[in-house]
Design a protein around this motif. Structure first.
Motif, PDB file in Angstrom:
ATOM      1  N   ARG A  13       0.826  -1.210   0.000  1.00 28.45           N
ATOM      2  CA  ARG A  13       0.000   0.000   0.000  1.00 28.45           C
ATOM      3  C   ARG A  13       0.861   1.261   0.000  1.00 28.45           C
ATOM      4  O   ARG A  13       0.526   2.262  -0.636  1.00 28.45           O
ATOM      5  CB  ARG A  13      -0.900   0.012   1.229  1.00 28.45           C
ATOM      6  CG  ARG A  13      -2.179  -0.793   1.095  1.00 28.45           C
ATOM      7  CD  ARG A  13      -2.967  -0.662   2.372  1.00 28.45           C
ATOM      8  NE  ARG A  13      -4.328  -1.135   2.229  1.00 28.45           N
ATOM      9  CZ  ARG A  13      -5.215  -1.127   3.215  1.00 28.45           C
ATOM     10  NH1 ARG A  13      -4.857  -0.664   4.409  1.00 28.45           N
ATOM     11  NH2 ARG A  13      -6.438  -1.570   3.034  1.00 28.45           N
ATOM     12  N   ARG A  14       1.960   1.203   0.749  1.00 28.78           N
ATOM     13  CA  ARG A  14       2.802   2.398   0.879  1.00 28.78           C
ATOM     14  C   ARG A  14       3.409   2.829  -0.447  1.00 28.78           C
ATOM     15  O   ARG A  14       3.739   3.997  -0.635  1.00 28.78           O
ATOM     16  CB  ARG A  14       3.902   2.144   1.918  1.00 28.78           C
ATOM     17  CG  ARG A  14       3.387   2.171   3.350  1.00 28.78           C
ATOM     18  CD  ARG A  14       4.503   2.181   4.357  1.00 28.78           C
ATOM     19  NE  ARG A  14       5.192   0.908   4.456  1.00 28.78           N
ATOM     20  CZ  ARG A  14       4.809  -0.095   5.236  1.00 28.78           C
ATOM     21  NH1 ARG A  14       3.713   0.021   5.978  1.00 28.78           N
ATOM     22  NH2 ARG A  14       5.500  -1.216   5.276  1.00 28.78           N
ATOM     23  N   VAL A  15       3.581   1.876  -1.374  1.00 29.32           N
ATOM     24  CA  VAL A  15       4.100   2.234  -2.698  1.00 29.32           C
ATOM     25  C   VAL A  15       3.004   2.149  -3.760  1.00 29.32           C
ATOM     26  O   VAL A  15       3.288   2.158  -4.952  1.00 29.32           O
ATOM     27  CB  VAL A  15       5.305   1.340  -3.078  1.00 29.32           C
ATOM     28  CG1 VAL A  15       6.470   1.604  -2.152  1.00 29.32           C
ATOM     29  CG2 VAL A  15       4.931  -0.141  -3.077  1.00 29.32           C
ATOM     30  N   ARG A  16       1.745   2.019  -3.310  1.00 22.93           N
ATOM     31  CA  ARG A  16       0.566   2.002  -4.189  1.00 22.93           C
ATOM     32  C   ARG A  16       0.643   0.852  -5.199  1.00 22.93           C
ATOM     33  O   ARG A  16       0.277   1.000  -6.356  1.00 22.93           O
ATOM     34  CB  ARG A  16       0.417   3.347  -4.892  1.00 22.93           C
ATOM     35  CG  ARG A  16       0.257   4.521  -3.928  1.00 22.93           C
ATOM     36  CD  ARG A  16       0.307   5.863  -4.628  1.00 22.93           C
ATOM     37  NE  ARG A  16      -0.838   6.016  -5.536  1.00 22.93           N
ATOM     38  CZ  ARG A  16      -0.942   7.003  -6.423  1.00 22.93           C
ATOM     39  NH1 ARG A  16       0.042   7.890  -6.546  1.00 22.93           N
ATOM     40  NH2 ARG A  16      -1.998   7.095  -7.202  1.00 22.93           N
ATOM     41  N   LEU A  17       1.090  -0.291  -4.713  1.00 21.74           N
ATOM     42  CA  LEU A  17       1.216  -1.486  -5.543  1.00 21.74           C
ATOM     43  C   LEU A  17       0.061  -2.438  -5.275  1.00 21.74           C
ATOM     44  O   LEU A  17      -0.224  -2.772  -4.128  1.00 21.74           O
ATOM     45  CB  LEU A  17       2.548  -2.183  -5.258  1.00 21.74           C
ATOM     46  CG  LEU A  17       2.782  -3.546  -5.914  1.00 21.74           C
ATOM     47  CD1 LEU A  17       2.854  -3.411  -7.425  1.00 21.74           C
ATOM     48  CD2 LEU A  17       4.051  -4.190  -5.370  1.00 21.74           C
ATOM     49  N   ASN A  18      -0.597  -2.864  -6.343  1.00 20.37           N
ATOM     50  CA  ASN A  18      -1.664  -3.856  -6.263  1.00 20.37           C
ATOM     51  C   ASN A  18      -1.133  -5.163  -6.844  1.00 20.37           C
ATOM     52  O   ASN A  18      -0.769  -5.227  -8.017  1.00 20.37           O
ATOM     53  CB  ASN A  18      -2.888  -3.374  -7.058  1.00 20.37           C
ATOM     54  CG  ASN A  18      -3.994  -4.418  -7.134  1.00 20.37           C
ATOM     55  OD1 ASN A  18      -4.035  -5.349  -6.339  1.00 20.37           O
ATOM     56  ND2 ASN A  18      -4.878  -4.259  -8.103  1.00 20.37           N
ATOM     57  N   ARG A  46       0.687 -10.068 -12.492  1.00 20.39           N
ATOM     58  CA  ARG A  46      -0.558  -9.353 -12.796  1.00 20.39           C
ATOM     59  C   ARG A  46      -0.681  -8.081 -11.957  1.00 20.39           C
ATOM     60  O   ARG A  46      -1.767  -7.537 -11.799  1.00 20.39           O
ATOM     61  CB  ARG A  46      -1.763 -10.266 -12.565  1.00 20.39           C
ATOM     62  CG  ARG A  46      -1.832 -11.412 -13.564  1.00 20.39           C
ATOM     63  CD  ARG A  46      -2.890 -12.441 -13.197  1.00 20.39           C
ATOM     64  NE  ARG A  46      -3.001 -13.475 -14.213  1.00 20.39           N
ATOM     65  CZ  ARG A  46      -2.179 -14.522 -14.307  1.00 20.39           C
ATOM     66  NH1 ARG A  46      -1.177 -14.644 -13.457  1.00 20.39           N
ATOM     67  NH2 ARG A  46      -2.336 -15.423 -15.256  1.00 20.39           N
ATOM     68  N   SER A  47       0.429  -7.622 -11.445  1.00 24.47           N
ATOM     69  CA  SER A  47       0.417  -6.463 -10.556  1.00 24.47           C
ATOM     70  C   SER A  47       0.261  -5.159 -11.332  1.00 24.47           C
ATOM     71  O   SER A  47       0.443  -5.103 -12.547  1.00 24.47           O
ATOM     72  CB  SER A  47       1.711  -6.432  -9.729  1.00 24.47           C
ATOM     73  OG  SER A  47       2.834  -6.283 -10.582  1.00 24.47           O
ATOM     74  N   ASP A  48      -0.050  -4.098 -10.588  1.00 23.20           N
ATOM     75  CA  ASP A  48      -0.182  -2.783 -11.202  1.00 23.20           C
ATOM     76  C   ASP A  48       0.170  -1.721 -10.171  1.00 23.20           C
ATOM     77  O   ASP A  48       0.057  -1.942  -8.958  1.00 23.20           O
ATOM     78  CB  ASP A  48      -1.608  -2.568 -11.711  1.00 23.20           C
ATOM     79  CG  ASP A  48      -1.684  -1.463 -12.761  1.00 23.20           C
ATOM     80  OD1 ASP A  48      -0.625  -1.064 -13.297  1.00 23.20           O
ATOM     81  OD2 ASP A  48      -2.791  -0.989 -13.045  1.00 23.20           O
ATOM     82  N   TRP A  49       0.611  -0.567 -10.668  1.00 24.31           N
ATOM     83  CA  TRP A  49       0.982   0.559  -9.818  1.00 24.31           C
ATOM     84  C   TRP A  49       0.993   1.809 -10.688  1.00 24.31           C
ATOM     85  O   TRP A  49       1.046   1.718 -11.917  1.00 24.31           O
ATOM     86  CB  TRP A  49       2.358   0.320  -9.191  1.00 24.31           C
ATOM     87  CG  TRP A  49       3.482   0.190 -10.202  1.00 24.31           C
ATOM     88  CD1 TRP A  49       4.282   1.199 -10.681  1.00 24.31           C
ATOM     89  CD2 TRP A  49       3.915  -1.002 -10.870  1.00 24.31           C
ATOM     90  NE1 TRP A  49       5.185   0.705 -11.598  1.00 24.31           N
ATOM     91  CE2 TRP A  49       4.987  -0.646 -11.734  1.00 24.31           C
ATOM     92  CE3 TRP A  49       3.506  -2.344 -10.821  1.00 24.31           C
ATOM     93  CZ2 TRP A  49       5.639  -1.570 -12.543  1.00 24.31           C
ATOM     94  CZ3 TRP A  49       4.165  -3.265 -11.627  1.00 24.31           C
ATOM     95  CH2 TRP A  49       5.219  -2.874 -12.467  1.00 24.31           C
ATOM     96  N   THR A  95      -7.775  -5.090 -11.678  1.00 20.76           N
ATOM     97  CA  THR A  95      -8.385  -5.630 -10.473  1.00 20.76           C
ATOM     98  C   THR A  95      -8.380  -4.555  -9.399  1.00 20.76           C
ATOM     99  O   THR A  95      -7.341  -4.001  -9.067  1.00 20.76           O
ATOM    100  CB  THR A  95      -7.622  -6.865  -9.959  1.00 20.76           C
ATOM    101  OG1 THR A  95      -6.244  -6.501  -9.794  1.00 20.76           O
ATOM    102  CG2 THR A  95      -7.730  -8.015 -10.934  1.00 20.76           C
ATOM    103  N   ALA A  96      -9.545  -4.266  -8.862  1.00 20.04           N
ATOM    104  CA  ALA A  96      -9.613  -3.268  -7.788  1.00 20.04           C
ATOM    105  C   ALA A  96      -8.935  -3.793  -6.541  1.00 20.04           C
ATOM    106  O   ALA A  96      -8.263  -3.079  -5.814  1.00 20.04           O
ATOM    107  CB  ALA A  96     -11.072  -2.926  -7.490  1.00 20.04           C
ATOM    108  N   THR A  97      -9.100  -5.084  -6.281  1.00 19.43           N
ATOM    109  CA  THR A  97      -8.440  -5.731  -5.156  1.00 19.43           C
ATOM    110  C   THR A  97      -8.034  -7.116  -5.586  1.00 19.43           C
ATOM    111  O   THR A  97      -8.630  -7.729  -6.462  1.00 19.43           O
ATOM    112  CB  THR A  97      -9.375  -5.851  -3.935  1.00 19.43           C
ATOM    113  OG1 THR A  97     -10.522  -6.616  -4.317  1.00 19.43           O
ATOM    114  CG2 THR A  97      -9.810  -4.501  -3.421  1.00 19.43           C
ATOM    115  N   GLY A  98      -7.024  -7.653  -4.919  1.00 20.09           N
ATOM    116  CA  GLY A  98      -6.584  -9.006  -5.227  1.00 20.09           C
ATOM    117  C   GLY A  98      -7.472 -10.034  -4.560  1.00 20.09           C
ATOM    118  O   GLY A  98      -7.485 -11.194  -4.922  1.00 20.09           O
TER     119      GLY A  98
END
Length: 207
Positions: free
Chosen positions: A137-142, A166-169, A180-183
């Motif tokens: 969360r601190r680096v805005r990584l999903n 499949r990550s995003d930032w 994906t809004a959430t994993g």
């Protein structure tokens, strides 16, 4: 060894890739194969794209590895798999994209749940995963795909989060096609088959 003759799926124990000796197949998905490798007594995981550079299809497959590499450069945590090196093989320009990662036994949270987790183990795992989510969360990584198959359990009981393909930032040059809004919904949902424990808070976490 020329690029056309190299097949990452057909490697055998004792073959050498990027200076590492192949030990065994670790995991395979639709875009890559991961081998356990060793050099000078050190073990690593070598994740290799299934196609070499040069085609639209190869580029699509490589984007999964590029997302993983980008995410692992962005976040560091003891419970997140570490990227040690990256490159192409056997040709440094046109070869197969690869990532050299921490070694871990392929024992998943799903396996641990199947064997049975007591309340103390469940709470400890929940707590560590909440810390991992906080670091992301601190680096805005999903992460994009937190599920029991992507959480490994080390021999000491500590979790290891893997597969950031499949990550995003913000600023991701290769955003996933499906956002994906959430994993996952609730973190405790990962433990729904384990022994329930009232000390686990009911709180939503996003990955």
């Amino acid at each position: 060894m020329s690029t056309p003759s190299f097949d990452p799926v057909s490697l055998k124990p004792s073959d050498e890739v990027a200076g590492w000796r192949v030990l065994s197949r670790w995991r395979q998905d639709a875009f890559s194969i991961t081998w356990a490798v060793e050099r000078a007594g050190v073990r690593r995981l070598l994740r290799i794209a299934l196609l070499p550079r040069g085609s639209a299809e190869a580029q699509h497959l490589e984007e999964y590895l590029e997302r993983e590499a980008g995410a692992l450069r962005l976040v560091r945590h003891p419970c997140i798999i570490r990227l040690h090196a990256e490159g192409r093989w056997p040709d440094p320009v046109h070869g197969f994209r690869y990532l050299l990662l921490d070694y871990a036994e392929n024992t998943t949270l799903k396996d641990a749940k199947r064997r049975g987790m007591n309340p103390k183990q469940t709470v400890a795992m929940f707590s560590k995963l909440a810390q991992v989510i906080g670091a992301m969360r601190r680096v805005r990584l999903n992460h994009g795909s937190i599920q029991t198959d992507n959480i490994l359990v080390r021999p000491n009981g500590q979790p290891l989060l893997i597969d950031f393909s499949r990550s995003d930032w913000p600023g991701n040059p290769y955003p996933p096609l499906i956002q994906t809004a959430t994993g996952f919904g609730r973190l405790e949902d990962l433990f729904q088959d384990s022994t329930p424990d009232p000390s686990i808070p009911s709180k939503r976490y996003s990955s």
